[in-house]
Write a protein that holds these residues in place. Structure first.
Motif, PDB file in Angstrom:
ATOM      1  N   LYS A   2       0.832  -1.204   0.000  1.00 45.13           N
ATOM      2  CA  LYS A   2       0.000   0.000   0.000  1.00 45.13           C
ATOM      3  C   LYS A   2       0.868   1.257   0.000  1.00 45.13           C
ATOM      4  CE  LYS A   2      -4.088  -1.892   2.334  1.00 45.13           C
ATOM      5  NZ  LYS A   2      -4.941  -1.805   3.545  1.00 45.13           N
ATOM      6  N   ASN A   3       1.938   1.225   0.787  1.00 42.34           N
ATOM      7  CA  ASN A   3       2.822   2.398   0.864  1.00 42.34           C
ATOM      8  C   ASN A   3       3.502   2.654  -0.477  1.00 42.34           C
ATOM      9  OD1 ASN A   3       2.223   2.731   3.572  1.00 42.34           O
ATOM     10  ND2 ASN A   3       3.965   1.496   4.267  1.00 42.34           N
ATOM     11  N   ILE A   5       2.424   1.802  -3.529  1.00 39.55           N
ATOM     12  CA  ILE A   5       1.444   2.280  -4.514  1.00 39.55           C
ATOM     13  C   ILE A   5       1.027   3.714  -4.225  1.00 39.55           C
ATOM     14  CG2 ILE A   5      -0.926   1.935  -5.362  1.00 39.55           C
ATOM     15  CD1 ILE A   5      -0.451  -1.080  -5.018  1.00 39.55           C
ATOM     16  N   ALA A   6       0.886   4.030  -2.945  1.00 36.32           N
ATOM     17  CA  ALA A   6       0.470   5.385  -2.575  1.00 36.32           C
ATOM     18  C   ALA A   6       1.543   6.419  -2.880  1.00 36.32           C
ATOM     19  CB  ALA A   6       0.118   5.424  -1.090  1.00 36.32           C
ATOM     20  N   LYS A  32      -3.696 -10.556  -0.710  1.00 37.12           N
ATOM     21  CA  LYS A  32      -4.248  -9.198  -0.614  1.00 37.12           C
ATOM     22  C   LYS A  32      -3.466  -8.222  -1.494  1.00 37.12           C
ATOM     23  CE  LYS A  32      -5.706  -9.953   4.183  1.00 37.12           C
ATOM     24  NZ  LYS A  32      -5.478  -9.562   5.607  1.00 37.12           N
ATOM     25  N   ALA A  33      -2.134  -8.372  -1.512  1.00 36.95           N
ATOM     26  CA  ALA A  33      -1.278  -7.404  -2.210  1.00 36.95           C
ATOM     27  C   ALA A  33      -1.413  -7.487  -3.726  1.00 36.95           C
ATOM     28  CB  ALA A  33       0.173  -7.600  -1.799  1.00 36.95           C
ATOM     29  N   LEU A  36      -3.939  -5.354  -5.277  1.00 31.53           N
ATOM     30  CA  LEU A  36      -3.703  -3.912  -5.233  1.00 31.53           C
ATOM     31  C   LEU A  36      -2.848  -3.423  -6.407  1.00 31.53           C
ATOM     32  CD1 LEU A  36      -2.880  -3.494  -1.422  1.00 31.53           C
ATOM     33  CD2 LEU A  36      -5.084  -3.094  -2.556  1.00 31.53           C
TER      34      LEU A  36
END
Length: 439
Positions: A2-3, A5-6, A32-33, A36
């Motif tokens: 998440k970090n 991609i953000a 999960k990853a 994303l």
């Protein structure tokens, strides 16, 4: 994930970076990853991951997501993705293929007709082409349009063709920018001192020969044509790097007596069966060496020192032979040894073996003399060391060269054969000389 991609725009993300992050995750985190990852990059990320992760990718993505991932790939990568998918689940692969657009289906089908060792199986069908009578300015505008539409990626050359799509010239983009924009391509080529005759590959050509062309001419891309000269596609340097790495990995595995495909599979029994095949051969050769020892049972019983020193000769011969074998196999793979200079390689390896044989014969002879207070024992092990290292150098070179002569991969089986030779020669020479000189 998440970090990452953000903190990155899609244009800043690289599939290999995402793959490195995914490799450090357990199964639940991976599930999960992977969802994303931007859909534009999923296909490239799946191919950048080791093969064992491909099952997990398929399990966590729907048929629609898989078909979208394939549509974002270049044609050669589309084929690779479909082949991996078929290995995992043929039914899912069939569903995914049916949901692709007609152009993608046509390209994948076109590439599937080639064997995996043919140049056509490795080519991309996306090309930047023009005719000789086109004005350079128009060609550059057309390229800019295609590039902005993401229809072309990783382009290094303009391929100039005739009205029948037969390849005539290959013009680097840097050369194209030096042309007179107001003139046609043909006019610029005629006025230029550069040679634009293309170095080309044929679609049915062995991919190893294409690799050699890249090495010989330091190419970044090569056009692929059929036997009639019609331009079909191109092979880029990144694909060649992958092929070189695959071949190097295959050779390392073969030298160790393991199968590269089986090792990349998660099936323990499959990998175990492949390893057991070579281990069983090695068992037979080990028994052969033991039989040689058995021939000198009375000699060993009469002098315990022989049993102590015996493994040294065989071990030194094995290591020296492996050094020679590794060098020769690698030189053969790089094309540094031809049939004409094979004798030169054999002479060189024999010379090195004799030099080291003399050096270590003196060294171990002195050690054996001091250790067991027996000067003649030092002479015996010294002579045996020279004989075994000589044979190790000779057979370490002759075995891969002989296999190459018969069009067999030099790495396959070489280690087992060489180990047999050095063990048998080492034990026989040491114990035989001991029986003659000491008893």
């Amino acid at each position: 994930m998440k970090n990452y991609i953000a903190s990155h725009e899609i244009s800043e993300m690289h599939p290999s970076e995402i793959a490195n992050i995914l490799r450090g995750m357990d199964d639940s985190e991976f599930s999960k990853a992977i969802k994303l990852v931007p859909k534009e990059l999923v296909g490239d990320v799946a191919l950048a991951l080791p093969d064992r992760y491909f099952d997990d990718v398929v399990e966590n993505l729907s048929v629609n997501e898989l078909s979208q991932a394939i549509s974002e790939l270049e044609s050669d990568d589309q084929l690779e993705f479909m082949q991996e998918l078929e290995d995992v689940d043929e039914n899912v692969a069939s569903e995914v293929f049916e949901r692709l657009d007609e152009d993608d289906k046509k390209e994948i089908t076109q590439l599937q007709k080639y064997n995996e060792d043919e140049a056509g199986a490795c080519m991309q069908l996306e090309l930047f082409t023009a005719h000789t009578d086109e004005i350079v300015q128009d060609v550059i505008k057309h390229f800019a349009h295609l590039r902005k539409a993401n229809e072309l990626e990783n382009i290094q050359n303009l391929f100039v063709v005739d009205n029948h799509n037969k390849l005539l010239y290959s013009v680097g983009l840097d050369d194209l920018l030096t042309f007179d924009f107001s003139k046609s391509i043909e006019e610029n080529i005629k006025e230029s001192d550069e040679n634009f005759e293309p170095i080309k590959a044929y679609d049915r050509e062995d991919i190893k020969e294409v690799v050699d062309l890249f090495k010989q001419y330091d190419l970044s891309v090569i056009p692929v044509i059929n036997k009639r000269g019609v331009l079909l596609g191109r092979i880029t340097s990144d694909d060649i790097y992958d092929i070189i790495n695959e071949h190097a990995t295959e050779q390392m595995y073969n030298l160790a007596g393991v199968d590269d495909d089986a090792e990349e599979d998660e099936d323990v029994f499959k990998a175990g069966r492949k390893r057991a095949y070579w281990l069983s051969i090695n068992l037979v050769t080990a028994i052969a060496a033991s039989l040689v020892i058995g021939m000198f049972e009375s000699t060993i019983n009469s002098m315990v020192a022989l049993a102590v020193l015996m493994p040294i000769v065989a071990s030194m011969g094995g290591n020296a032979g492996t050094q020679t074998l590794t060098v020769v196999v690698r030189q053969l793979a790089l094309g540094e040894i031809s049939q004409g200079d094979a004798f030169r390689s054999i002479k060189k390896e024999i010379a090195i073996a004799l030099m080291n044989g003399l050096l270590f014969a003196i060294l171990i002879g002195i050690i054996a003399w001091i250790w067991f207070s027996m000067p003649l024992l030092g002479v015996v092990i010294g002579l045996s060391m020279i004989i075994n290292l000589f044979m190790a150098g000779f057979f370490g070179a002759i075995i891969p060269l002989g296999l190459k002569w018969f069009n067999i991969d030099p790495a396959i089986g070489s280690t087992v054969i060489l180990t047999t030779v050095t063990d048998v020669v080492g034990f026989f020479s040491f114990l035989g000389l001991a029986k003659i000189i000491l008893l």
